[in-house]
Motif scaffolding. Structure first.
Motif, short mmCIF file in Angstrom:
data_model
loop_
_atom_site.label_atom_id
_atom_site.label_comp_id
_atom_site.label_asym_id
_atom_site.label_seq_id
_atom_site.Cartn_x
_atom_site.Cartn_y
_atom_site.Cartn_z
N PHE A 141 0.84 -1.20 0.00
CA PHE A 141 0.00 0.00 0.00
C PHE A 141 0.87 1.25 0.00
CE2 PHE A 141 -3.76 -2.33 1.91
CZ PHE A 141 -4.67 -1.95 0.95
N ARG A 142 1.82 1.29 0.91
CA ARG A 142 2.65 2.49 1.07
C ARG A 142 3.58 2.69 -0.13
NH1 ARG A 142 3.26 1.24 7.51
NH2 ARG A 142 1.49 2.54 8.16
N GLN A 143 4.08 1.60 -0.70
CA GLN A 143 4.90 1.72 -1.90
C GLN A 143 4.10 2.31 -3.06
OE1 GLN A 143 6.51 -2.16 -2.77
NE2 GLN A 143 7.54 -2.31 -0.79
N ASP A 144 2.88 1.84 -3.22
CA ASP A 144 2.04 2.36 -4.30
C ASP A 144 1.78 3.85 -4.12
OD1 ASP A 144 1.78 0.05 -5.78
OD2 ASP A 144 -0.11 -0.57 -4.86
N ARG A 145 1.45 4.26 -2.91
CA ARG A 145 1.15 5.68 -2.69
C ARG A 145 2.40 6.53 -2.87
NH1 ARG A 145 -1.68 7.37 -4.28
NH2 ARG A 145 -2.43 9.08 -2.99
N ALA A 146 3.56 6.02 -2.42
CA ALA A 146 4.80 6.77 -2.59
C ALA A 146 5.15 6.93 -4.07
CB ALA A 146 5.94 6.06 -1.86
N ALA A 147 4.75 5.94 -4.89
CA ALA A 147 5.03 6.00 -6.33
C ALA A 147 3.94 6.75 -7.09
CB ALA A 147 5.17 4.58 -6.88
N GLY A 148 2.95 7.27 -6.37
CA GLY A 148 1.88 8.01 -7.01
C GLY A 148 0.80 7.13 -7.62
N ARG A 149 0.81 5.84 -7.26
CA ARG A 149 -0.21 4.92 -7.77
C ARG A 149 -1.32 4.75 -6.74
NH1 ARG A 149 4.43 1.84 -9.18
NH2 ARG A 149 4.14 0.59 -7.29
N VAL A 150 -2.54 4.54 -7.23
CA VAL A 150 -3.66 4.19 -6.36
C VAL A 150 -3.74 2.67 -6.34
CG1 VAL A 150 -6.13 4.31 -6.02
CG2 VAL A 150 -4.91 6.30 -6.88
N GLY A 151 -3.50 2.09 -5.18
CA GLY A 151 -3.55 0.64 -5.05
C GLY A 151 -4.85 0.20 -4.43
N GLY A 152 -4.76 -0.51 -3.32
CA GLY A 152 -5.95 -0.99 -2.65
C GLY A 152 -6.63 0.10 -1.84
N THR A 153 -7.71 -0.30 -1.18
CA THR A 153 -8.51 0.62 -0.37
C THR A 153 -8.46 0.18 1.08
OG1 THR A 153 -9.98 1.06 -2.23
CG2 THR A 153 -10.86 1.50 -0.05
N THR A 154 -8.45 1.14 2.00
CA THR A 154 -8.48 0.83 3.42
C THR A 154 -9.81 1.27 4.03
OG1 THR A 154 -7.36 2.91 3.98
CG2 THR A 154 -5.98 0.95 3.68
N ALA A 155 -10.14 0.68 5.18
CA ALA A 155 -11.42 0.96 5.84
C ALA A 155 -11.19 1.20 7.31
CB ALA A 155 -12.37 -0.24 5.66
N VAL A 156 -11.98 2.11 7.86
CA VAL A 156 -12.04 2.27 9.32
C VAL A 156 -13.49 2.08 9.74
CG1 VAL A 156 -10.01 3.73 9.61
CG2 VAL A 156 -12.19 4.79 9.05
N PHE A 238 -4.14 -11.29 -0.15
CA PHE A 238 -5.24 -10.91 -1.00
C PHE A 238 -4.84 -9.64 -1.72
CE2 PHE A 238 -8.82 -8.13 -1.80
CZ PHE A 238 -9.60 -8.94 -2.60
N TRP A 239 -5.05 -9.58 -3.02
CA TRP A 239 -4.72 -8.38 -3.79
C TRP A 239 -5.60 -8.33 -5.02
CZ3 TRP A 239 -1.88 -4.71 -1.69
CH2 TRP A 239 -1.48 -3.62 -2.49
N GLU A 240 -6.02 -7.13 -5.39
CA GLU A 240 -6.80 -6.95 -6.61
C GLU A 240 -5.88 -6.51 -7.74
OE1 GLU A 240 -7.39 -4.87 -3.90
OE2 GLU A 240 -9.49 -5.04 -3.27
N VAL A 241 -6.40 -6.59 -8.96
CA VAL A 241 -5.68 -6.05 -10.11
C VAL A 241 -6.22 -4.64 -10.36
CG1 VAL A 241 -5.11 -6.34 -12.55
CG2 VAL A 241 -5.36 -8.35 -11.09
N ASN A 242 -5.53 -3.66 -9.79
CA ASN A 242 -5.93 -2.27 -9.94
C ASN A 242 -5.15 -1.57 -11.05
OD1 ASN A 242 -7.79 -2.01 -7.57
ND2 ASN A 242 -5.93 -2.55 -6.46
N ASN A 243 -3.90 -1.98 -11.23
CA ASN A 243 -2.99 -1.36 -12.19
C ASN A 243 -2.23 -2.46 -12.93
OD1 ASN A 243 -3.17 1.54 -11.08
ND2 ASN A 243 -2.55 0.40 -9.26
N PRO A 244 -1.64 -2.15 -14.09
CA PRO A 244 -0.82 -3.16 -14.78
C PRO A 244 0.28 -3.74 -13.90
CG PRO A 244 -1.26 -1.31 -16.24
CD PRO A 244 -1.79 -0.92 -14.89
N GLU A 245 0.79 -2.93 -12.96
CA GLU A 245 1.85 -3.41 -12.07
C GLU A 245 1.40 -4.53 -11.15
OE1 GLU A 245 2.77 0.78 -13.27
OE2 GLU A 245 0.98 -0.26 -12.52
#
Length: 260
Positions: A141-156, A238-245
């Motif tokens: 998650f943090r790697q994606d955000r640091a790279a400017g990518r939108v990865g998974g979603t978090t919930a509270v 568990f991971w979704e396919v959000n981006n080609p990466e």
């Protein structure tokens, strides 16, 4: 009908055009599309009355036909998967008690996530799973955000599991000098009462849904509770396919799980 699974699938995508037709290689090197692998997941869920793929795209419908899937042709005006599930209601042979939206980008969804979601909806109109992040997932998650990518979603959520918020940022925020609270990965899977789907399409997208790009926020913005059902992955990430990466990540998981 008791419970049906609907897999919404669309061809256009800003981040990953044509994503449902992306081939993914399994443990033996056999390639199946993302859509077919997600459909395979749905077929493994016990106690489901029917499984459908809902789309407005003939390319997706023709591909679904090659592996024997039931297809519902929906409006091209559906803005997200929840709207596509609602549009599917009057195309079903009869109205179900419960509609499960298994999003077409989640081929690593364990069948028990769906079963636990159905069992855990209780008296809520809408339910969705939340998975406690392990260190590897949180790091991604943090790697994606640091790279400017939108990865998974978090919930509270509240202590009773009612959703407070969903975000594509990693929430809650954690100060460096404080112990980290649990972070929950929102699993792109929903169970709805038909009445909740009909309410949903009566609302216009609000600012939170619009800016986050998260369809479930429309329920929260209009005062409809969403029950979060906590689940455990048991066997693998568990991971979704959000981006080609994400393709090599998911292929590695398929190989690790021995899924052909």
């Amino acid at each position: 009908m008791g419970t049906v699974i609907i897999i919404p699938a669309r061809f256009p995508s800003q981040r990953f055009p044509g994503k449902p037709l992306q081939p993914l290689r399994g443990a033996t090197g056999v390639a199946k599309t993302l859509l077919q692998r997600t459909h395979d997941v749905a077929l493994r869920v016990p106690g489901i009355d029917a499984v459908y793929i809902a789309t407005d795209d003939e390319r997706i419908a023709e591909h679904a036909d090659t592996f024997g899937a039931k297809v519902l042709m929906t409006s091209d005006q559906c803005r997200n998967g929840t709207e596509r599930c609602e549009d599917s209601l009057d195309k079903l042979p009869s109205e179900p008690d419960l509609v499960v939206n298994l999003q077409g980008d989640a081929p690593l969804t364990p069948a028990h996530f769906v079963t636990e979601l159905i069992d855990g909806i209780g008296d809520a109109a809408v339910a969705t799973p939340a998975l406690l992040c392990d260190d590897e997932t949180l790091s991604r998650f943090r790697q994606d955000r640091a790279a400017g990518r939108v990865g998974g979603t978090t919930a509270v959520m509240t202590r009773a599991g009612r959703a407070l918020y969903f975000s594509k940022e990693v929430i809650p925020y954690v100060a460096d000098d404080k112990p980290a609270p649990p972070v929950y990965h929102h699993v792109g899977l929903y169970a709805y009462r038909p009445a909740a789907l009909r309410q949903y399409v009566g609302f216009e997208p609000g600012p939170l849904e619009t800016h986050e790009g998260l369809e479930q926020l429309r329920f929260l913005e209009n005062g409809i509770d969403v029950q979060c059902v906590t689940v455990e992955s048991r066997q693998s990430m568990f991971w979704e396919v959000n981006n080609p990466e994400d393709v090599p990540r998911v292929e590695a998981a398929l190989a690790k799980l021995g899924i052909e």
